[in-house]
Motif scaffolding. Structure first.
Motif, PDB file in Angstrom:
ATOM      1  N   GLY A  69      33.247   1.822   1.917  1.00  0.00           N
ATOM      2  CA  GLY A  69      34.422   1.706   2.762  1.00  0.00           C
ATOM      3  C   GLY A  69      35.239   2.975   2.785  1.00  0.00           C
ATOM      4  N   VAL A  70      36.107   3.062   3.780  1.00  0.00           N
ATOM      5  CA  VAL A  70      37.035   4.190   3.868  1.00  0.00           C
ATOM      6  C   VAL A  70      38.335   3.694   4.483  1.00  0.00           C
ATOM      7  CG1 VAL A  70      36.137   4.946   6.128  1.00  0.00           C
ATOM      8  CG2 VAL A  70      37.377   6.569   4.667  1.00  0.00           C
ATOM      9  N   ASP A  71      39.426   4.149   3.919  1.00  0.00           N
ATOM     10  CA  ASP A  71      40.759   3.809   4.419  1.00  0.00           C
ATOM     11  C   ASP A  71      41.362   5.085   4.988  1.00  0.00           C
ATOM     12  OD1 ASP A  71      43.262   2.844   4.930  1.00  0.00           O
ATOM     13  OD2 ASP A  71      43.482   1.826   3.003  1.00  0.00           O
ATOM     14  N   VAL A  72      41.612   5.101   6.305  1.00  0.00           N
ATOM     15  CA  VAL A  72      42.145   6.287   6.983  1.00  0.00           C
ATOM     16  C   VAL A  72      43.592   5.998   7.370  1.00  0.00           C
ATOM     17  CG1 VAL A  72      41.823   7.939   8.852  1.00  0.00           C
ATOM     18  CG2 VAL A  72      39.835   6.736   7.894  1.00  0.00           C
ATOM     19  N   PRO A  73      44.556   6.680   6.768  1.00  0.00           N
ATOM     20  CA  PRO A  73      45.965   6.412   7.084  1.00  0.00           C
ATOM     21  C   PRO A  73      46.249   6.510   8.580  1.00  0.00           C
ATOM     22  CG  PRO A  73      45.785   7.847   5.175  1.00  0.00           C
ATOM     23  CD  PRO A  73      44.406   7.723   5.729  1.00  0.00           C
ATOM     24  N   GLU A  74      46.998   5.556   9.091  1.00  0.00           N
ATOM     25  CA  GLU A  74      47.440   5.483  10.481  1.00  0.00           C
ATOM     26  C   GLU A  74      46.297   5.257  11.470  1.00  0.00           C
ATOM     27  OE1 GLU A  74      49.796   8.879  11.414  1.00  0.00           O
ATOM     28  OE2 GLU A  74      51.289   8.491   9.862  1.00  0.00           O
ATOM     29  N   VAL A  75      45.094   5.061  10.981  1.00  0.00           N
ATOM     30  CA  VAL A  75      43.946   4.828  11.872  1.00  0.00           C
ATOM     31  C   VAL A  75      43.342   3.451  11.611  1.00  0.00           C
ATOM     32  CG1 VAL A  75      41.645   5.609  12.580  1.00  0.00           C
ATOM     33  CG2 VAL A  75      43.448   7.294  12.073  1.00  0.00           C
ATOM     34  N   GLY A  76      42.828   3.221  10.391  1.00  0.00           N
ATOM     35  CA  GLY A  76      42.224   1.932  10.114  1.00  0.00           C
ATOM     36  C   GLY A  76      41.396   1.940   8.847  1.00  0.00           C
ATOM     37  N   ARG A  77      40.814   0.786   8.581  1.00  0.00           N
ATOM     38  CA  ARG A  77      39.933   0.632   7.431  1.00  0.00           C
ATOM     39  C   ARG A  77      38.543   0.272   7.971  1.00  0.00           C
ATOM     40  NH1 ARG A  77      42.658  -3.130   3.891  1.00  0.00           N
ATOM     41  NH2 ARG A  77      43.780  -1.342   3.077  1.00  0.00           N
ATOM     42  N   PHE A  78      37.513   0.913   7.385  1.00  0.00           N
ATOM     43  CA  PHE A  78      36.150   0.747   7.875  1.00  0.00           C
ATOM     44  C   PHE A  78      35.250   0.361   6.700  1.00  0.00           C
ATOM     45  CE2 PHE A  78      38.446   3.813  10.335  1.00  0.00           C
ATOM     46  CZ  PHE A  78      38.082   3.625  11.651  1.00  0.00           C
ATOM     47  N   LEU A  79      34.249  -0.481   6.974  1.00  0.00           N
ATOM     48  CA  LEU A  79      33.327  -0.906   5.929  1.00  0.00           C
ATOM     49  C   LEU A  79      31.906  -0.920   6.484  1.00  0.00           C
ATOM     50  CD1 LEU A  79      33.289  -1.984   2.959  1.00  0.00           C
ATOM     51  CD2 LEU A  79      33.146  -4.274   3.971  1.00  0.00           C
ATOM     52  N   ALA A  80      31.015  -0.142   5.855  1.00  0.00           N
ATOM     53  CA  ALA A  80      29.593  -0.139   6.201  1.00  0.00           C
ATOM     54  C   ALA A  80      28.848  -0.931   5.134  1.00  0.00           C
ATOM     55  CB  ALA A  80      29.071   1.292   6.272  1.00  0.00           C
ATOM     56  N   GLU A  81      27.985  -1.849   5.562  1.00  0.00           N
ATOM     57  CA  GLU A  81      27.322  -2.743   4.614  1.00  0.00           C
ATOM     58  C   GLU A  81      25.816  -2.786   4.835  1.00  0.00           C
ATOM     59  OE1 GLU A  81      29.842  -6.506   3.800  1.00  0.00           O
ATOM     60  OE2 GLU A  81      30.243  -5.976   5.901  1.00  0.00           O
ATOM     61  N   ARG A  82      25.061  -2.551   3.763  1.00  0.00           N
ATOM     62  CA  ARG A  82      23.613  -2.745   3.696  1.00  0.00           C
ATOM     63  C   ARG A  82      22.846  -2.045   4.809  1.00  0.00           C
ATOM     64  NH1 ARG A  82      25.980  -7.548   2.759  1.00  0.00           N
ATOM     65  NH2 ARG A  82      25.483  -8.302   4.827  1.00  0.00           N
ATOM     66  N   GLY A  83      23.412  -1.005   5.367  1.00  0.00           N
ATOM     67  CA  GLY A  83      22.716  -0.253   6.396  1.00  0.00           C
ATOM     68  C   GLY A  83      22.561  -0.968   7.721  1.00  0.00           C
ATOM     69  N   CYS A  84      23.326  -2.057   7.919  1.00  0.00           N
ATOM     70  CA  CYS A  84      23.119  -2.831   9.150  1.00  0.00           C
ATOM     71  C   CYS A  84      24.404  -3.272   9.840  1.00  0.00           C
ATOM     72  CB  CYS A  84      22.245  -4.052   8.869  1.00  0.00           C
ATOM     73  SG  CYS A  84      22.969  -5.233   7.713  1.00  0.00           S
ATOM     74  N   ARG A  85      25.569  -3.166   9.169  1.00  0.00           N
ATOM     75  CA  ARG A  85      26.787  -3.658   9.810  1.00  0.00           C
ATOM     76  C   ARG A  85      27.985  -2.792   9.460  1.00  0.00           C
ATOM     77  NH1 ARG A  85      29.010  -9.688   8.683  1.00  0.00           N
ATOM     78  NH2 ARG A  85      29.658  -8.739   6.703  1.00  0.00           N
ATOM     79  N   ILE A  86      28.831  -2.558  10.471  1.00  0.00           N
ATOM     80  CA  ILE A  86      30.094  -1.854  10.270  1.00  0.00           C
ATOM     81  C   ILE A  86      31.218  -2.773  10.750  1.00  0.00           C
ATOM     82  CG2 ILE A  86      31.537   0.108  10.919  1.00  0.00           C
ATOM     83  CD1 ILE A  86      29.000   1.740  11.311  1.00  0.00           C
ATOM     84  N   LEU A  96      32.273   6.514  14.563  1.00  0.00           N
ATOM     85  CA  LEU A  96      31.021   7.214  14.860  1.00  0.00           C
ATOM     86  C   LEU A  96      30.788   8.405  13.943  1.00  0.00           C
ATOM     87  CD1 LEU A  96      31.120   7.118  18.771  1.00  0.00           C
ATOM     88  CD2 LEU A  96      30.036   5.515  17.171  1.00  0.00           C
ATOM     89  N   GLY A  97      31.764   8.696  13.070  1.00  0.00           N
ATOM     90  CA  GLY A  97      31.612   9.773  12.105  1.00  0.00           C
ATOM     91  C   GLY A  97      31.398   9.222  10.721  1.00  0.00           C
ATOM     92  N   THR A  98      32.488   9.052   9.981  1.00  0.00           N
ATOM     93  CA  THR A  98      32.389   8.641   8.586  1.00  0.00           C
ATOM     94  C   THR A  98      31.679   7.303   8.400  1.00  0.00           C
ATOM     95  OG1 THR A  98      34.410   9.856   8.031  1.00  0.00           O
ATOM     96  CG2 THR A  98      33.721   8.129   6.512  1.00  0.00           C
ATOM     97  N   ALA A  99      32.081   6.272   9.159  1.00  0.00           N
ATOM     98  CA  ALA A  99      31.488   4.942   8.960  1.00  0.00           C
ATOM     99  C   ALA A  99      30.001   4.941   9.296  1.00  0.00           C
ATOM    100  CB  ALA A  99      32.229   3.907   9.804  1.00  0.00           C
ATOM    101  N   LEU A 100      29.637   5.540  10.423  1.00  0.00           N
ATOM    102  CA  LEU A 100      28.227   5.598  10.803  1.00  0.00           C
ATOM    103  C   LEU A 100      27.435   6.442   9.813  1.00  0.00           C
ATOM    104  CD1 LEU A 100      25.944   4.950  12.755  1.00  0.00           C
ATOM    105  CD2 LEU A 100      26.633   6.939  14.118  1.00  0.00           C
ATOM    106  N   GLY A 101      28.023   7.561   9.367  1.00  0.00           N
ATOM    107  CA  GLY A 101      27.343   8.394   8.385  1.00  0.00           C
ATOM    108  C   GLY A 101      27.055   7.634   7.102  1.00  0.00           C
ATOM    109  N   CYS A 102      28.016   6.831   6.632  1.00  0.00           N
ATOM    110  CA  CYS A 102      27.808   6.025   5.425  1.00  0.00           C
ATOM    111  C   CYS A 102      26.709   4.996   5.631  1.00  0.00           C
ATOM    112  CB  CYS A 102      29.115   5.335   5.029  1.00  0.00           C
ATOM    113  SG  CYS A 102      30.404   6.464   4.433  1.00  0.00           S
ATOM    114  N   LEU A 103      26.680   4.375   6.806  1.00  0.00           N
ATOM    115  CA  LEU A 103      25.639   3.394   7.086  1.00  0.00           C
ATOM    116  C   LEU A 103      24.258   4.042   7.094  1.00  0.00           C
ATOM    117  CD1 LEU A 103      25.651   0.381   9.330  1.00  0.00           C
ATOM    118  CD2 LEU A 103      23.994   2.149   9.921  1.00  0.00           C
ATOM    119  N   LEU A 104      24.156   5.252   7.655  1.00  0.00           N
ATOM    120  CA  LEU A 104      22.869   5.949   7.699  1.00  0.00           C
ATOM    121  C   LEU A 104      22.404   6.346   6.299  1.00  0.00           C
ATOM    122  CD1 LEU A 104      23.480   8.173  10.853  1.00  0.00           C
ATOM    123  CD2 LEU A 104      22.057   6.114  10.697  1.00  0.00           C
TER     124      LEU A 104
END
Length: 273
Positions: free
Chosen positions: A30-47, A65-73
């Protein structure tokens, strides 16, 4: 891959906190981006995306499409590099560099010369050393658009407060292509030069320019090292030292393409010798 909008819980007690608001908790990153949102990539299949109230949609898309997708990949076992890739014949070259190094401007110059750009910013490489195509767009600052003679009217901004835009690009339908050349952009107080990299220099560069290398812990780190070793065995890495404070985009493109042509000639000579 599934992308959904919904609540993302704060990291639990078992989560491993990482820099830049990142955390790893088992098969989730996961990543918490101030003033933007919180993102969670799980098991290479869901964000899962939880935008904060009043967040700029462009900024949400940027981190999705940057950090969250990169973590999933990374979770899928791919070697995820921070750079861009362009096609050369039946193979491709990957250009690496830190933010602001000029990777996207160089990619736009290659596109202007008629070379297909596979991906910009995030370059996933699979276990066979093939780069996977990304979204058909290049993110460019206003001055880069100006030098290309492209107007920004009608282009969407990367973030509302930045003069950086998404430039859609046309390209032929592309399949994954083998990576044959790696170029690392750098600056120095001297003329443009190309310096071959070998051994530990290659591994250091692949780690330094991994996309969000902060998440390379545990199994992800071991996979990254294995994928790096495989790529180092099949691709040739060169550092591109460019003069500090000088617009060397055209000269850099010339030098890289000349280097690629020279290695292809060497390869043909070796096969016929």
């Amino acid at each position: 891959m599934t992308i959904r909008v919904g609540p993302v819980a704060t990291p639990g007690p078992a989560a491993v906190p990482l820099p830049l608001g990142l955390w790893v908790d088992g098969e989730a990153t996961g990543v918490d981006v101030p003033e933007v949102g919180r993102f969670l990539a799980e098991r290479g299949c869901r964000i899962t995306v939880q935008p904060y109230d009043g967040a700029d949609p462009g900024a949400v898309r940027l981190f999705l499409l940057g950090t969250a997708l990169g973590c999933l990949l990374v979770q899928r076992g791919l070697l995820v590099l921070h750079g861009n890739a362009f096609r050369v014949g039946s193979a491709c070259a990957v250009v690496l560099g830190h933010s602001g190094a000029g990777k996207s401007t160089l990619a736009a110059e290659m596109h202007r010369r008629g070379l297909d750009v596979l991906s910009d910013d995030v370059v996933p490489v699979d276990a066979t050393g093939h780069a996977l195509p990304g979204f058909p767009r290049i993110r460019l600052w206003q001055d880069a658009l100006d030098r290309l003679g492209v107007g920004s009217g009608g282009l969407s901004r990367v973030r509302a407060e930045h003069d950086k835009f998404h430039l859609p690009i046309e390209r032929a339908g592309l399949a994954p292509l083998p990576v044959r050349w790696l170029y690392v952009l750098d600056r120095h107080d001297g003329p443009l030069r190309l310096v071959p990299q070998r051994g530990a220099e290659v591994f250091t560069a692949l780690h330094e320019h991994a996309y969000r290398n902060e998440v390379l812990v545990g199994t992800a780190r071991r996979t990254h090292l294995a994928r790096s070793a495989a790529l180092a065995a099949t691709a040739r890495m060169t550092r591109v030292d460019r003069p500090r404070g000088v617009d060397s985009v055209v000269a850099s493109a010339d030098a890289i393409l000349a280097d690629i042509a020279a290695t292809e000639r060497e390869g043909r000579h070796a096969r016929t010798a």
